[in-house]
Design an enzyme around this catalytic site. Structure first.
Site, short mmCIF file in Angstrom:
data_model
loop_
_atom_site.label_atom_id
_atom_site.label_comp_id
_atom_site.label_asym_id
_atom_site.label_seq_id
_atom_site.Cartn_x
_atom_site.Cartn_y
_atom_site.Cartn_z
N GLY A 70 0.74 -1.19 -0.05
CA GLY A 70 0.18 0.07 -0.01
C GLY A 70 0.89 1.42 -0.02
N THR A 71 1.88 1.28 0.66
CA THR A 71 2.69 2.44 0.79
C THR A 71 3.36 2.64 -0.55
OG1 THR A 71 3.34 1.81 2.96
CG2 THR A 71 4.67 3.40 1.87
N ASN A 150 -7.24 3.79 9.40
CA ASN A 150 -6.89 2.73 10.10
C ASN A 150 -6.85 2.71 11.59
OD1 ASN A 150 -4.87 4.72 8.90
ND2 ASN A 150 -3.47 3.80 10.26
N SER A 199 -3.59 -2.98 -0.77
CA SER A 199 -2.45 -3.63 0.17
C SER A 199 -3.06 -5.31 0.47
CB SER A 199 -2.08 -3.20 1.39
OG SER A 199 -1.00 -3.85 2.02
N ALA A 200 -2.23 -6.29 -0.12
CA ALA A 200 -2.72 -7.50 -0.02
C ALA A 200 -2.88 -7.92 1.33
CB ALA A 200 -1.71 -8.52 -0.87
N HIS A 201 -1.85 -7.72 2.37
CA HIS A 201 -1.78 -8.20 3.59
C HIS A 201 -3.06 -7.75 4.61
CE1 HIS A 201 0.10 -5.03 6.18
NE2 HIS A 201 0.27 -4.56 5.08
N THR A 237 11.72 -6.75 -11.74
CA THR A 237 11.17 -8.19 -11.90
C THR A 237 9.84 -8.39 -10.74
OG1 THR A 237 13.17 -9.01 -12.47
CG2 THR A 237 11.40 -10.59 -11.84
N CYS A 324 2.43 1.36 12.37
CA CYS A 324 3.50 2.06 12.19
C CYS A 324 4.26 2.87 13.13
CB CYS A 324 3.32 2.66 10.85
SG CYS A 324 2.44 1.70 9.66
C1 LIG Z 1 -4.76 3.17 5.33
C2 LIG Z 1 -3.65 2.54 5.13
N1 LIG Z 1 -2.89 3.03 4.05
C3 LIG Z 1 -1.77 2.39 3.89
C4 LIG Z 1 -1.15 1.74 4.50
C5 LIG Z 1 0.32 1.06 4.06
O1 LIG Z 1 0.11 -0.35 3.37
P1 LIG Z 1 1.16 -1.35 3.27
O2 LIG Z 1 1.52 -1.81 4.87
O3 LIG Z 1 1.07 -2.38 2.43
O4 LIG Z 1 2.49 -0.58 2.73
C6 LIG Z 1 -1.73 1.23 5.54
C7 LIG Z 1 -1.13 -0.01 6.35
O5 LIG Z 1 -1.46 -0.03 7.73
C8 LIG Z 1 -3.01 1.82 6.03
O6 LIG Z 1 -3.61 1.31 7.13
#
Ligand SMILES: Cc1ncc(COP(=O)(O)O)c(C=O)c1O
Length: 394
Positions: A70-71, A150, A199-201, A237, A324
């Site tokens: 996601g980042t 989040n 974001s897949a996780h 890749t 984070c």
């Molecule tokens: C709202 C939101 N955006 C972006 C991210 C970042 O995603 P990733 O952990 O896949 O980098 C997160 C992860 O906690 C999130 O909650």
């Protein structure tokens, strides 16, 4: 006994996704850019993953760029769109309750002459469409909005926000759907935005893989240079196994979505009933417009960090808000934006359930959490009366 109640931070990889990924990490290890048979097998798997994920969100395969999460997706969306439109304008608009993946990216761009407006929120973390509209000028090129927060689980009124942005021609909209995608109804055409980060996780796919949906025709400057992968939009890749895991996890998520939501609400509400029944505990975020498995509270006169740590020692994993920022001891920018003073914001606690959460895990937390919260409130109150802790030692 133990309980994992931090599904907003990450979810476990679902076994079906692991099974689909394993051949691509072992026998079918080819590089999708290679012309030989192993390479072609990898290419076929990657193409299939792209087509399936695109279909699941109502998009075209060519509109999907796989990323490292996601980042990276948000970085590509924001920097890519901002730079591509720099000659037209240098103003970026976002909200005060974004994830750091967005906030740090827009503020990084300030070093290069961009100007950023952060639109404020109400007590529930919602953005007023009027306020968003007022922040847009004729030099604005991009608006970046988080769909569901989040930390407090609040869902933003995206349809209305997008409608207001659309009154201004040529302003692109990026949606951070990382938390929302696992739970909300998602069709790219209905949303009417230009860029969406995934974001897949967060939906039981693998960590370290995500996707950016880019509406066809959207000008974007690539942020990673090298090969021609991902139609020149993201060199390097590809993570074939990751893309396959992402696509399958999301397909299964969509099939089970409504049943999962019902289950999550029930589990979350049981936790909520227990926690909100305790003195000094208050809900944060919107009471109804919130993610189904998301419970966030503040505990008055206590430190959320200390409570989360004590819960962890007793086998219950939860967090104070954003994974984070854990350990940074910074007060949440989200709660600050929502109007909570620092001392209240320090009491933040987040418990989030997921598809695999069991009733037993919730029962466990309902026994352990009240005791720990009470101990911490009493401890904090005693220290406030007697900062040296004499009374506690006596
Ligand atoms: C709202 C939101 N955006 C972006 C991210 C970042 O995603 P990733 O952990 O896949 O980098 C997160 C992860 O906690 C999130 O909650």
């Amino acid at each position: 006994m133990s309980a994992y109640l931090d599904h907003a931070a990450t979810t476990p990889l679902r076994p079906e996704a692991l099974d689909a990924m394993l051949p691509l990490l072992t026998a079918d290890f080819g590089n999708p850019s290679s012309a030989h048979a192993p390479g072609r097998r990898a290419r076929a798997a990657l193409d299939d993953a792209r087509a399936r994920f695109a279909a699941a969100i109502g998009a075209q395969p060519r509109e999907i760029v796989f990323t490292s999460g996601g980042t990276e997706a948000s970085n590509l969306a924001i920097k890519g769109a901002a730079w591509a439109a720099k000659t037209r304008g240098h103003r970026l608009v976002t909200t005060a309750v974004e994830h750091h993946a967005t906030l740090d990216t827009v503020h990084f761009l300030e070093k290069f002459g961009f100007e950023v407006t952060e639109v404020g929120v109400d007590r529930y973390g919602r953005v007023d469409p009027e306020h968003l509209a007022a922040a847009i000028t004729d030099r604005t090129t991009l608006v970046s909005i988080i769909w569901a927060n989040n930390e407090v689980g609040t869902i933003l009124p995206v349809a209305e926000l997008v409608r207001r942005v659309r009154e201004h021609k040529g302003v692109l909209v990026h949606l951070d759907a990382v938390q929302a995608a696992p739970y909300l109804d998602l069709d790219v055409e209905q949303l009417g935005v230009d860029l969406i980060s995934f974001s897949a996780h967060k939906f039981e796919g693998p960590k370290g893989v995500g996707a950016l949906w880019i509406r066809q025709g959207t000008a974007l400057l690539p942020q990673v240079q090298g090969g021609s992968q991902e139609r020149y939009r993201r060199a390097g890749t590809e993570n074939v196994a990751g893309a396959v895991g992402l696509a399958l996890a999301y397909e299964l998520n969509r099939r089970e979505r409504l049943a999962t939501i019902r289950r999550l609400r029930r589990l979350r509400d049981r936790l909520k009933e227990t926690l909100l029944g305790l003195p000094g505990v208050e809900l944060t975020g919107h009471p109804r417009e919130r993610l189904p498995g998301h419970l966030s509270v503040i505990v008055r006169d206590a430190e959320g960090d200390a409570i989360a740590l004590a819960l962890d020692l007793e086998g219950t994993a939860c967090s104070t808000g954003s994974a984070c920022t854990t350990g940074s001891h910074e007060v949440s920018h989200v709660l600050t934006a929502m109007g909570y003073p620092d001392d209240e914001a320090r009491g933040a606690l987040r418990l989030t359930v997921g598809r695999v959460t069991t009733d037993a895990e919730v029962d466990e937390a309902r026994v352990v959490a009240p005791r720990i919260i009470e101990q911490h409130r009493v401890g904090a109150a005693a220290l406030a009366v007697d900062p040296l802790g004499e009374r506690l030692r006596a």
